[in-house]
Enzyme design. Structure first.
Site, PDB file in Angstrom:
ATOM      1  N   THR A  53      38.859   9.991 -25.525  1.00  0.00           N
ATOM      2  CA  THR A  53      39.560  10.146 -24.237  1.00  0.00           C
ATOM      3  C   THR A  53      39.591   8.861 -23.339  1.00  0.00           C
ATOM      4  OG1 THR A  53      38.026  11.388 -23.440  1.00  0.00           O
ATOM      5  CG2 THR A  53      39.655  12.622 -24.274  1.00  0.00           C
ATOM      6  N   THR A  54      38.276   8.365 -23.323  1.00  0.00           N
ATOM      7  CA  THR A  54      38.311   7.273 -22.367  1.00  0.00           C
ATOM      8  C   THR A  54      39.079   6.151 -22.747  1.00  0.00           C
ATOM      9  OG1 THR A  54      35.988   8.251 -21.858  1.00  0.00           O
ATOM     10  CG2 THR A  54      36.524   5.991 -20.914  1.00  0.00           C
ATOM     11  N   ASP A  99      32.140  12.374 -19.344  1.00  0.00           N
ATOM     12  CA  ASP A  99      33.406  12.593 -19.862  1.00  0.00           C
ATOM     13  C   ASP A  99      34.644  12.208 -19.346  1.00  0.00           C
ATOM     14  OD1 ASP A  99      34.506  13.616 -22.451  1.00  0.00           O
ATOM     15  OD2 ASP A  99      35.125  15.722 -21.371  1.00  0.00           O
ATOM     16  N   ASP A 124      32.850  18.407 -28.119  1.00  0.00           N
ATOM     17  CA  ASP A 124      33.030  16.968 -28.776  1.00  0.00           C
ATOM     18  C   ASP A 124      32.354  17.061 -30.216  1.00  0.00           C
ATOM     19  OD1 ASP A 124      34.129  16.287 -26.569  1.00  0.00           O
ATOM     20  OD2 ASP A 124      33.137  14.791 -25.977  1.00  0.00           O
TER      21      ASP A 124
HETATM   22  P1  ADP Z   1      35.546   8.195 -25.538  1.00  0.00           P
HETATM   23  O1  ADP Z   1      35.956   9.071 -24.404  1.00  0.00           O
HETATM   24  O2  ADP Z   1      36.692   7.199 -25.695  1.00  0.00           O
HETATM   25  O3  ADP Z   1      35.163   8.714 -26.500  1.00  0.00           O
HETATM   26  P2  ADP Z   1      32.816   7.382 -25.414  1.00  0.00           P
HETATM   27  O4  ADP Z   1      31.958   7.070 -23.913  1.00  0.00           O
HETATM   28  O5  ADP Z   1      32.551   8.285 -26.052  1.00  0.00           O
HETATM   29  O6  ADP Z   1      34.319   7.397 -24.882  1.00  0.00           O
HETATM   30  O7  ADP Z   1      32.763   5.813 -26.301  1.00  0.00           O
HETATM   31  C1  ADP Z   1      33.125   5.592 -27.452  1.00  0.00           C
HETATM   32  C2  ADP Z   1      32.810   4.349 -27.711  1.00  0.00           C
HETATM   33  O8  ADP Z   1      31.437   3.937 -27.785  1.00  0.00           O
HETATM   34  C3  ADP Z   1      33.467   3.891 -29.242  1.00  0.00           C
HETATM   35  O9  ADP Z   1      34.249   2.912 -29.290  1.00  0.00           O
HETATM   36  C4  ADP Z   1      32.228   3.916 -29.912  1.00  0.00           C
HETATM   37  O10 ADP Z   1      32.392   2.912 -30.991  1.00  0.00           O
HETATM   38  C5  ADP Z   1      31.329   3.194 -28.986  1.00  0.00           C
HETATM   39  N1  ADP Z   1      29.929   3.517 -29.436  1.00  0.00           N
HETATM   40  C6  ADP Z   1      29.291   4.443 -29.377  1.00  0.00           C
HETATM   41  N2  ADP Z   1      27.822   4.351 -29.734  1.00  0.00           N
HETATM   42  C7  ADP Z   1      27.713   3.009 -29.841  1.00  0.00           C
HETATM   43  C8  ADP Z   1      26.616   2.010 -29.836  1.00  0.00           C
HETATM   44  N3  ADP Z   1      25.424   2.581 -30.163  1.00  0.00           N
HETATM   45  N4  ADP Z   1      26.851   0.895 -29.904  1.00  0.00           N
HETATM   46  C9  ADP Z   1      28.049   0.361 -29.552  1.00  0.00           C
HETATM   47  N5  ADP Z   1      28.971   1.251 -29.291  1.00  0.00           N
HETATM   48  C10 ADP Z   1      28.989   2.478 -29.336  1.00  0.00           C
HETATM   49 MG    MG Z   2      33.335  10.022 -27.288  1.00  0.00          MG
END
Ligand code: ADP
Ligand code: MG
Length: 536
Positions: free
Chosen positions: A94-95, A61, A386
């Site tokens: 957040t990332t 996270d 989340d």
């Molecule tokens: P954040 O803290 O920003 O939510 P995450 O590690 O949860 O970071 O990543 C979110 C990103 O990952 C989003 O842009 C989402 O569209 C992308 N994402 C999630 N699952 C997939 C997947 N299976 N394939 C491609 N992108 C994905």
């Molecule tokens: Mg996320």
């Protein structure tokens, strides 16, 4: 004041100025972004955080990494605050916020080096931000059924926990959110009403959602049973105490027998209270603060099971579940204030006594977080938070956007088109903004082991080639294929994407405005950067 006078006035102040200030601030943003970018997406890696005592925890996270890291640079703290704000209001993304913001700043710095004034860039960024929000409205769709909602929540859990557990937590989170759908309350309602409690031992898949208040507590000693299959409950938002000796009473006490007299009166008072509860049929008493020792035995004789010392939030949850009004003064409780619970039990797990009080009126629930170690439970707890946050917001505003970088590629294409309609210099700023948005698909590609440039080019090409719904084409981070995200069920909630883009823009702009950093000298040693920026 002349410059020389200025310098005298600032004698005790260190100062960096103009371009140098900006360069350093951008450098801080980039190092922050580098700290979290590898966690983005389904194939994001975890980070191990080690605190001063050497305790390690593992997380995927972004905001947790940043909040726990001992970051001492004031700029970095300013930016961490914007990631925390994303966490508070959207619970996800957040990332994304951090890497977007760093990229926006980096592109801005290049434009400044090319001779464009920061105020033009700020203006261009604002225009681009507004345009992007308009575009999001156009391409979003409704998540109006459970299957779609499940897919959204599951996407938000990608990379955080394994898929079996993510399916389980998604179910729990959506059910919990649905139980609140008729309730009024602000954005934090889900945190207030859905209690999360860690219970040691068990498997992660044993996490449960219960229409009950579960808490680590034992009833007060007495003859009443630890189990009941329902009854009437009263909630006191205060204490059950003996009456204090008043000043008059203290004087009287000097007289023989007066103290005894006072004690008798006190007992009569407590008996009256308990009698009052008895008449109302109450057999379960919940008290926020203390219960006087003398009252405990009187309550027990009357067959009333009592619990004391509750968090205010737990009282509210129980009040909802059992339709009980919280009352300060016991004597003022009426029939209408008394609620109903459907059962109550105590259970010892791993040496800790847990009480469960069940109610049938909804509006609150408890999730038990299970897992073999505290670290695992913490990480599951964060993932559930989340999922719950996203679920709750989805029930209020069910708009979704394609994930896998599709949205950002589309925005970048649209913004580049739009830039040509603007005046020369702002045009460059809008193009810089568009390019910054591509950091999301680039990072997703990188983390999944693909070439980021190839992926961005193929995504753009695939989107523009398709006549209809091209904007929904994105990268499946698990297979590396470029496909329609609707069919792949990779969705992000619109409010998360919106908030991330706007939050990043605002943070970047606030850094671009700074052209002078002054800080008080604390002595010959390096200045203390910590705690200079409030998190709000
Ligand atoms: P954040 O803290 O920003 O939510 P995450 O590690 O949860 O970071 O990543 C979110 C990103 O990952 C989003 O842009 C989402 O569209 C992308 N994402 C999630 N699952 C997939 C997947 N299976 N394939 C491609 N992108 C994905
Ligand atoms: Mg996320």
């Amino acid at each position: 004041m002349s410059d020389a006078e200025h310098d005298v006035a600032l004698e005790d102040t260190d100062r960096i100025h103009g371009r140098t200030a900006l360069v350093r601030n951008v450098a801080a943003a980039i190092s922050l972004s580098n700290a979290v970018r590898s966690t983005l997406g389904p194939r994001g890696m975890d980070k191990m955080l080690v605190d001063e005592e050497g305790n390690a925890s593992v997380t995927n996270d972004g905001v947790t990494v940043l909040e726990k890291a001992r970051v001492e640079h004031p700029t970095a703290n300013l930016l961490i605050a914007s990631s925390s704000s994303q966490d508070r209001s959207a619970r996800d993304g957040t990332t994304t916020t951090v890497i977007l913001m760093a990229e926006m700043l980096q592109n801005a710095l290049e434009l400044i080096r090319a001779g464009i004034h920061p105020s033009i860039i700020i203006n261009g960024y604002r225009i681009a931000n507004n345009k992007a929000l308009e575009e999001l409205d156009k391409i979003s769709r409704n998540a109006d059924n459970r299957v779609l909602k499940e897919a959204v929540v599951k996407t938000s859990l990608q990379g955080k926990i394994d898929s079996l557990l993510s399916k389980h937590l998604t179910e729990l989170a959506l059910n919990a959110a649905e139980s609140l759908s008729d309730e009024d309350g602000g954005k934090d309602l889900e945190r207030l009403r859905i209690k999360r409690i860690q219970i040691s031992g068990g498997k992660a898949l044993d996490c449960e959602l219960l229409p009950a208040l579960v808490l680590a507590k034992t009833k007060l000693i007495g003859k009443t049973s630890t189990f009941s299959d329902g009854g009437k409950v009263a909630i006191i938002d205060g204490a059950i105490e003996e009456r204090k000796l008043s000043l008059d009473a203290q004087i009287e006490i000097n007289e023989l027998g007066a103290l005894k007299d006072f004690q008798t009166r006190n007992e009569i008072y407590l008996r009256e209270i308990v009698e009052h509860l008895g008449k109302l049929g109450v057999d379960l008493l919940i008290v926020r603060d203390g219960i006087a020792d003398e009252a405990i035995s009187i309550l027990s004789e009357a067959g009333i099971t009592a619990y004391r010392r509750f968090e205010r939030e737990d009282l509210e949850r129980l009040s909802k579940l059992t339709k009980t009004n919280m009352i300060r003064d016991v004597k003022k409780i009426t029939k209408e204030d008394v609620g109903e619970y459907s059962s109550r039990s105590e259970e010892n797990i791993g040496g800790i006594n847990y009480t469960k009080i069940w109610g049938e009126f909804g509006g609150a629930m408890t999730v038990t977080i299970r897992g073999s170690t505290p670290e695992i439970r913490d990480e599951i707890g964060r993932a559930f938070d989340d999922a719950l946050g996203v679920s709750h917001r989805l029930t209020k505003e069910g708009k979704i956007l394609p994930g896998g970088g599709a949205t950002q590629i589309h925005l970048a294409r649209k913004l580049r088109e739009y830039a040509t309609t603007q005046s020369g210099r702002e045009q460059m700023a809008i193009e810089g903004y568009a390019a910054a948005l591509e950091i999301v698909p680039r990072t997703l590609a990188e983390n999944a082991g693909y070439d980021p440039i190839d992926i961005v080019l193929s995504l753009s090409a695939a989107q523009s080639k398709k006549k209809q719904d091209g904007e929904w084409i994105g990268l499946n981070g698990n297979s590396g294929e470029i496909l329609d995200m609707f069919k792949e069920e990779i969705f992000d909630p619109k409010f998360v994407v919106e908030h991330a883009i706007t939050g990043a823009t605002e943070a970047a702009i606030s850094i671009l405005r700074i052209d002078d950093v002054l800080w008080a000298k604390k002595g010959p040693e390096t200045p203390d950067w910590s705690n200079q920026i409030e998190d709000n």
